[in-house]
Design an enzyme around this catalytic site. Structure first.
Site, short mmCIF file in Angstrom:
data_model
loop_
_atom_site.label_atom_id
_atom_site.label_comp_id
_atom_site.label_asym_id
_atom_site.label_seq_id
_atom_site.Cartn_x
_atom_site.Cartn_y
_atom_site.Cartn_z
N HIS A 46 0.84 -1.19 0.00
CA HIS A 46 0.00 0.00 0.00
C HIS A 46 0.87 1.24 0.00
CE1 HIS A 46 0.43 1.64 4.13
NE2 HIS A 46 0.68 0.39 4.48
N CYS A 47 0.31 2.33 -0.53
CA CYS A 47 0.98 3.62 -0.48
C CYS A 47 0.15 4.52 0.43
CB CYS A 47 1.14 4.21 -1.88
SG CYS A 47 -0.41 4.49 -2.74
N MET A 48 0.13 5.82 0.17
CA MET A 48 -0.58 6.75 1.04
C MET A 48 -2.08 6.56 1.01
SD MET A 48 1.32 8.58 2.87
CE MET A 48 0.00 9.68 3.37
N THR A 49 -2.62 6.22 -0.16
CA THR A 49 -4.08 6.16 -0.32
C THR A 49 -4.58 4.86 -0.91
OG1 THR A 49 -3.95 7.20 -2.51
CG2 THR A 49 -4.23 8.67 -0.61
N ARG A 50 -3.70 4.04 -1.48
CA ARG A 50 -4.16 2.90 -2.28
C ARG A 50 -3.66 1.57 -1.75
NH1 ARG A 50 -2.75 5.18 -8.37
NH2 ARG A 50 -3.55 7.30 -8.07
#
Length: 524
Positions: A46-50
């Site tokens: 995962h990244c910041m939003t996804r």
């Protein structure tokens, strides 16, 4: 049989739900079967939003059912299948999702879950979402060039660092506030250490991630990059000048780790297996370290200084025009995949001056997108499905998560995407003008945008002035994006075609109902 897409198939055992994480567990449990089950998931990140997922069989994914889940803000298909959950939520849902995948994974082939039937109509939100998905797929194919794939790999090096950049940036900002108001002076040194510790060693983390991304031994990449921040380099002279600890920064660490990966791979091929464990790490660190000290640190330092001077000069002299261009072109850069080249530039600016002056201007693109979406909402009062999509995506849009609005609303419609760029250009010009007038400021971290950027702002003026200018830029982006879309975002034919909802399908007669006309006796 139930056809509710939010429920797992009957063959999938219900996952245990803990009281502390019931909402996140439920979200993960709703997503997993719509991806084809645990056996169809090959990797999770995962990244910041996804939530980023690699899939074994893409055809098993139920896209429309995923988009219909309340917690899902949208989906993006790139090198991985990405489900937009929003900042904060994604970090909580991901471990629950990973646990469910591990619990449910078997050796049996993935089962195909039933696909929900959808009605086809050219003016529905579902149809626009399908158009957006088609555009994303076409853009993905165009973006699969060697240069853009390289940019994506570079982005993969820096994205895992964003949470630490945000956390340390907020702490550094809080410490600055306390110092400005003369509060808690005894606490300030501790906050300074906490806020600055990561940045002082960011080169090591960049080196580690670079080696990991390009197939080397991560710790060797980190070891070579650590040379850059070692205080003892001040005793070394290269190109006629004494080196400074940290000279070259993240760009030097990136180059040093790439060189280490190359040296390591060559050694693996040439060194006998019996000596590999001793010789390969030694030669990798020695050769890469010498080249870093007597070449890469100086060259990367010059490049970093040039980037900083260019960014400062761009806004101090270009002002409103530079902001207009940056704010107006950022959304197209995202579509082309070129925005990933900005990540190391942002990081270099933060490392040099404590903040990146570019991010607040680029964030105006999201403001234009929000304004355009609100205008679409008002221009299409009878398109209930599209208005519902906008209402659900706007909160995330205000916080800087723009994918649901881009791919679900403006990009499929076409003209509203252009008018959203106009709004972003206006907001960027507003912020750029104040930079030229002397109110220069930036963000102490990368990742957040929109309203979420307020806690990370730092500048040469007072906090109140900095916040006011940024808020003024957002408001300008909202208003211009709204006005441009409201007056120029639709042709008459578009308004005719889009400003309606499809009639509901007729209910079939129920033979068991005595009142149904189908049971009425035939007239003789």
């Amino acid at each position: 049989m139930s056809t509710d897409p939010t429920q797992p198939p009957a063959s999938t055992p219900a996952a245990p739900v803990t009281p502390a994480a019931d909402k996140n567990r439920a979200t993960a449990a709703a997503i997993l079967p719509l991806l084809g089950g645990p056996d169809n998931v090959t990797s999770i990140a995962h990244c910041m939003t996804r939530l980023r997922i690699s899939l074994r069989d893409r055809s098993l994914v139920q896209d429309e059912a995923l988009k219909a889940l309340p917690a899902v803000l949208g989906v993006v298909e790139d090198d991985t299948y990405q489900i937009v959950l929003g900042p904060g939520a994604v970090a909580r849902v991901t471990p629950e999702f990973q646990a469910l995948v591990e619990e449910g994974r078997t050796t049996a082939p993935p089962a195909t879950a039933p696909r929900p039937a959808t009605a086809s109509h050219p003016v529905t939100a579902d149809e626009l979402a399908a158009q957006g998905a088609a555009l994303k797929e076409a853009q993905k194919a165009r973006n699969a060039t060697p240069f853009k794939l390289m940019l994506r790999r570079v982005a993969n090096i820096f994205v895992p660092l964003i949470p630490a950049l945000i956390g340390c940036g907020i702490i550094a900002g809080l410490n600055g506030l306390l110092m400005n108001f003369g509060l808690l002076p005894s606490v300030s040194p501790a906050l300074a250490a906490i806020g600055s510790g990561f940045m002082s060693l960011i080169a090591v983390f960049v080196g580690y991630n670079t080696a990991k991304e390009f197939g080397g031994t991560p710790i060797l990449g980190g070891a070579v990059a650590a040379i850059i921040v070692f205080p003892g380099v001040a005793k070394i002279t290269a190109f006629g000048t004494e080196l400074r600890p940290g000279q070259g920064g993240v760009l030097g660490a990136l180059a040093a780790a790439l060189l280490a990966v190359y040296v390591e791979k060559r050694c693996r091929r040439l060194v006998p297996e019996a000596l590999d464990v001793l010789v390969t790490p030694t030669l990798t660190v020695l050769i890469s370290g010498l080249v870093t000290l007597f070449g890469l640190m100086f060259l990367a330092g010059e490049a970093s200084a040039a980037i900083g001077a260019f960014a400062d000069g761009l806004l101090s002299t270009g002002g409103a025009f530079a902001g207009l261009v940056l704010g107006g072109l950022f959304l197209p850069l995202v579509m082309l995949g070129l925005h990933q080249a900005l990540i190391p530039i942002h990081t270099t600016l933060i490392e040099q001056s404590g903040h990146t002056v570019l991010l607040p201007i680029l964030a105006m693109a999201g403001a234009g997108q929000v304004g355009a979406a609100i205008a679409v909402h008002y221009r299409l009062p009878r398109n209930g499905s599209l208005r519902a999509t906008i209402k659900s995506a706007l909160p995330a849009g205000f916080l800087g998560v723009g994918e649901p609005l881009i791919y679900g609303v403006s990009l499929p419609l076409g003209r509203p995407f252009v008018t959203a760029c106009v709004g972003g250009a206006a907001g960027g010009a507003f912020v750029g003008l104040f930079n030229q007038l002397g109110t220069a400021f930036g963000s102490t971290a990368i990742g957040p945008s929109g309203w979420a950027l307020f806690p990370l702002l730092e500048g040469s003026s007072s906090l109140g002035v900095t916040v006011a200018v940024y808020a003024g830029g957002l408001l300008t982006g909202y208003l211009v994006g709204f006005a441009a879309t409201y007056f120029f975002g639709f042709t008459r034919q578009m308004l005719t075609d889009l400003n309606t909802d499809p009639a509901p399908a007729p209910t079939p007669p129920d033979p068991a109902d005595p009142a149904d006309p189908a049971r009425a006796p035939a007239l003789t």
